[in-house]
Every structure is written in structure tokens, then in C-alpha cells.
Write a protein that holds these residues in place. Structure first.
Motif, PDB file in Angstrom:
ATOM      1  N   PHE A  33       0.843  -1.192   0.000  1.00  0.00           N
ATOM      2  CA  PHE A  33       0.000   0.000   0.000  1.00  0.00           C
ATOM      3  C   PHE A  33       0.881   1.246   0.000  1.00  0.00           C
ATOM      4  O   PHE A  33       1.899   1.288   0.685  1.00  0.00           O
ATOM      5  N   TYR A  35       0.448   5.267   1.019  1.00  0.00           N
ATOM      6  CA  TYR A  35      -0.396   6.255   1.677  1.00  0.00           C
ATOM      7  C   TYR A  35       0.305   7.613   1.641  1.00  0.00           C
ATOM      8  O   TYR A  35       1.528   7.707   1.560  1.00  0.00           O
ATOM      9  N   PHE A  91       3.878   7.127   2.988  1.00  0.00           N
ATOM     10  CA  PHE A  91       4.145   5.869   3.676  1.00  0.00           C
ATOM     11  C   PHE A  91       3.863   4.690   2.747  1.00  0.00           C
ATOM     12  O   PHE A  91       2.920   4.708   1.960  1.00  0.00           O
ATOM     13  N   SER A  95       1.226  -6.167   3.902  1.00  0.00           N
ATOM     14  CA  SER A  95       0.499  -7.142   4.726  1.00  0.00           C
ATOM     15  C   SER A  95       0.463  -8.471   4.003  1.00  0.00           C
ATOM     16  O   SER A  95       0.797  -8.575   2.816  1.00  0.00           O
ATOM     17  N   GLU A 101      -2.900  -7.691   9.466  1.00  0.00           N
ATOM     18  CA  GLU A 101      -2.412  -6.385   9.879  1.00  0.00           C
ATOM     19  C   GLU A 101      -1.537  -5.774   8.801  1.00  0.00           C
ATOM     20  O   GLU A 101      -0.839  -6.481   8.077  1.00  0.00           O
ATOM     21  N   GLN A 102      -1.593  -4.449   8.722  1.00  0.00           N
ATOM     22  CA  GLN A 102      -0.713  -3.726   7.822  1.00  0.00           C
ATOM     23  C   GLN A 102       0.454  -3.185   8.634  1.00  0.00           C
ATOM     24  O   GLN A 102       0.271  -2.626   9.722  1.00  0.00           O
ATOM     25  N   PHE A 104       3.714  -0.620   8.571  1.00  0.00           N
ATOM     26  CA  PHE A 104       4.124   0.590   7.875  1.00  0.00           C
ATOM     27  C   PHE A 104       5.633   0.783   7.906  1.00  0.00           C
ATOM     28  O   PHE A 104       6.297   0.446   8.890  1.00  0.00           O
ATOM     29  N   GLY A 105       6.134   1.396   6.841  1.00  0.00           N
ATOM     30  CA  GLY A 105       7.503   1.844   6.812  1.00  0.00           C
ATOM     31  C   GLY A 105       7.645   3.181   7.525  1.00  0.00           C
ATOM     32  O   GLY A 105       6.647   3.765   7.955  1.00  0.00           O
ATOM     33  N   PRO A 106       8.864   3.703   7.632  1.00  0.00           N
ATOM     34  CA  PRO A 106       9.098   4.953   8.360  1.00  0.00           C
ATOM     35  C   PRO A 106       8.657   6.199   7.611  1.00  0.00           C
ATOM     36  O   PRO A 106       8.587   7.279   8.197  1.00  0.00           O
TER      37      PRO A 106
ATOM     38  N   GLN B  34      -8.157  -1.931  13.141  1.00  0.00           N
ATOM     39  CA  GLN B  34      -6.774  -1.918  13.591  1.00  0.00           C
ATOM     40  C   GLN B  34      -6.486  -0.620  14.327  1.00  0.00           C
ATOM     41  O   GLN B  34      -6.918   0.458  13.899  1.00  0.00           O
ATOM     42  N   PHE B  36      -3.376   1.854  15.718  1.00  0.00           N
ATOM     43  CA  PHE B  36      -1.978   2.193  15.499  1.00  0.00           C
ATOM     44  C   PHE B  36      -1.575   3.297  16.469  1.00  0.00           C
ATOM     45  O   PHE B  36      -2.415   4.066  16.941  1.00  0.00           O
ATOM     46  N   LYS B  42       7.454  10.033  12.926  1.00  0.00           N
ATOM     47  CA  LYS B  42       7.713   8.613  12.694  1.00  0.00           C
ATOM     48  C   LYS B  42       6.570   7.974  11.912  1.00  0.00           C
ATOM     49  O   LYS B  42       5.537   8.585  11.659  1.00  0.00           O
ATOM     50  N   GLY B  43       6.783   6.703  11.566  1.00  0.00           N
ATOM     51  CA  GLY B  43       5.733   5.941  10.905  1.00  0.00           C
ATOM     52  C   GLY B  43       4.716   5.416  11.896  1.00  0.00           C
ATOM     53  O   GLY B  43       4.748   5.746  13.082  1.00  0.00           O
ATOM     54  N   LEU B  44       3.811   4.594  11.383  1.00  0.00           N
ATOM     55  CA  LEU B  44       2.763   4.022  12.228  1.00  0.00           C
ATOM     56  C   LEU B  44       3.206   2.655  12.741  1.00  0.00           C
ATOM     57  O   LEU B  44       3.769   1.853  12.002  1.00  0.00           O
ATOM     58  N   SER B  46       1.688  -0.766  14.415  1.00  0.00           N
ATOM     59  CA  SER B  46       0.458  -1.500  14.678  1.00  0.00           C
ATOM     60  C   SER B  46       0.426  -1.945  16.130  1.00  0.00           C
ATOM     61  O   SER B  46       1.387  -2.508  16.638  1.00  0.00           O
ATOM     62  N   LEU B  49      -4.965  -5.660  16.193  1.00  0.00           N
ATOM     63  CA  LEU B  49      -5.948  -5.877  15.142  1.00  0.00           C
ATOM     64  C   LEU B  49      -7.035  -6.747  15.743  1.00  0.00           C
ATOM     65  O   LEU B  49      -6.747  -7.812  16.292  1.00  0.00           O
ATOM     66  N   LEU B 100      -7.583   0.705   3.786  1.00  0.00           N
ATOM     67  CA  LEU B 100      -7.894   1.201   5.124  1.00  0.00           C
ATOM     68  C   LEU B 100      -8.362   2.644   5.073  1.00  0.00           C
ATOM     69  O   LEU B 100      -7.791   3.468   4.372  1.00  0.00           O
TER      70      LEU B 100
END
Lengths: 113, 112
Positions: A33, A35, A91, A95, A101-102, A104-106, B34, B36, B42-44, B46, B49, B100
Motif C-alpha cells: 500500500f 499512503y 508511507f 500485509s 495487519e498492515q 508501515f515503513g518509516p 486496527q 496504530f 515517525k511511521g505508524l 500497529s 488488530l 484502510l
């Protein structure tokens, strides 16, 4: 596992230039994905791939944006030409697909001047 | 169109307090939700879920509940710590796929 890897982490470019963002998903994941996050609009899905095939690109803002996934371990998001309103954090997430669950990268922080 | 709302938008609590973050969604035809956390710049990450067949999911001091019929989920954080300070986002799959839709987020600050 190293998690989702994105490069570059920061990109500053001038309006009109081409920008390419890169993503390596978690090994074994079959969904990827892209985003975009801005203060005004929050997190928005741009496009997602399943088994390297684009499934939904309805979030891609306009023809200036394109995304590819040539193989299971690499994807690119390209903006050409870039505009100041494209400034955001981009981003990539991956998954196992389905109800998974997804992760995410930084993110890549893009600034277009 | 699925809309996801989180209340409150911001919350400040003293360390040690138990707290609840709320998430509501307009289309109850979801198969999971989900949660987060996102730290500044920073990123997300998880957190949990929760599948539509579950009512609760727990991880350490975190407990998420899901009530599909009312379109609501809560994230309970027990014995909050300054390290819990972050923005918390809930997200639900939209359109029958993995796409999502994210909530607006709750910015949490836990003070010493």
C-alpha cells in the motif's frame, strides 16, 4: 525481519522535477500500500497492490502520480512533474493480505519548493 | 462512504491514570479494525488488530474492544506512562478489500 523499508527518508526538490519514492515490503507479504499523510487531510490511501497487481488506484490524485510493482520485493511511487501541494509524508505498508495487519515503513518526507 | 471519527482529538492525563480512546465508524460492514500509534515524525506502529468475530483483543496494558452493531471501538490503556505519549489512530478496511480508512487520531500526552 527489517520491516518495511522506504527510501529516501527525506526528499527536497523543486517544482517541476520528477520524484521517485521506493519501498521494499516485508518478505513474504503479498499486499503493498502507498499512503500520503498531510495535516489537512490526514492519512489517505493512494494505491494498493495484491500479488504485484494494482487493485485500487482510486486514491491517486492525478495523472502526475504513478506507481509500479515490478516484483514482490520492490515498488516505486513516481510524481512527475512535482508541485508544492504534493509536499507530504508518503508511507508504504505491507500485509499478508486478507484480514491481516498492515505494517508501515518509516515514511518519506517530501518537500516540493 | 466509510467515515471514521475519533474522540477526543487530544487528551492530557497524569502518569498512572487509566484511559479510554474512542473510535466510531459509519459503515458496520467491516471484517476487522486496527489500532496504530504514531510518534512525532515517525511511521505508524500497529498495536492491535481485532477481527469482526472478536469483541476484545489484549496486548500488555492495551485492550481494544469492538462493537460492530453500534459502529464503535475503544482502546483502553491501563496505568499510562509518559512513553505512551503519541497519536493513536484507528483504521477499518473499506470497500470489501484491504483499503484502510483512518480515523482523525487522538493525540495523547501522559505527564509526569
Amino acid at each position: 525481519d527489517a520491516g518495511v523499508i522506504q527510501s529516501p527518508r527525506h526528499e527536497v526538490t523543486e517544482m517541476g522535477q520528477e520524484v521517485t519514492l521506493r519501498c521494499k515490503p516485508i518478505s513474504g507479504h503479498n499486499s503493498l500500500f502507498w499512503y500520503r499523510q498531510t495535516m489537512m487531510r490526514g492519512l489517505e490511501l493512494l494505491i494498493y497492490f495484491n500479488n504485484n497487481v494494482p487493485i485500487d488506484d482510486s486514491g491517486m490524485p492525478e495523472d502526475r502520480f504513478s506507481a509500479k510493482m515490478p516484483n514482490a520485493s520492490f515498488s516505486t511511487l513516481k510524481i512527475q512533474p512535482s508541485e508544492p501541494r504534493d509536499s507530504a509524508v508518503y508511507f508504504c505498508a505491507s500485509s499478508l493480505g486478507g484480514n491481516s495487519e498492515q505494517y508501515f515503513g518509516p515514511g518519506t518526507r517530501l518537500t516540493v519548493t | 462512504k466509510q467515515e471514521v471519527t475519533q474522540i477526543p482529538a487530544a487528551l492530557s492525563v497524569p502518569e498512572g491514570e487509566n484511559l479510554v480512546l474512542n473510535c466510531s465508524f459509519t459503515d458496520s460492514a467491516i471484517y476487522n479494525l486496527q489500532w496504530f500509534r504514531q510518534d512525532p515524525g515517525k511511521g505508524l506502529t500497529s498495536l492491535l488488530l481485532i477481527q469482526s468475530s472478536q469483541r476484545e483483543q489484549t496486548s500488555g496494558r492495551l485492550n481494544a474492544s469492538l462493537d460492530k452493531s453500534s459502529g464503535r471501538s475503544t482502546l483502553y490503556i491501563a496505568a499510562s506512562q509518559p512513553g505512551d505519549s503519541a497519536t493513536y489512530l484507528c483504521a477499518v478496511p473499506t470497500g470489501g478489500g484491504n483499503k484502510l480508512t483512518f480515523g482523525t487520531g487522538t493525540q495523547l500526552k501522559v505527564e509526569l
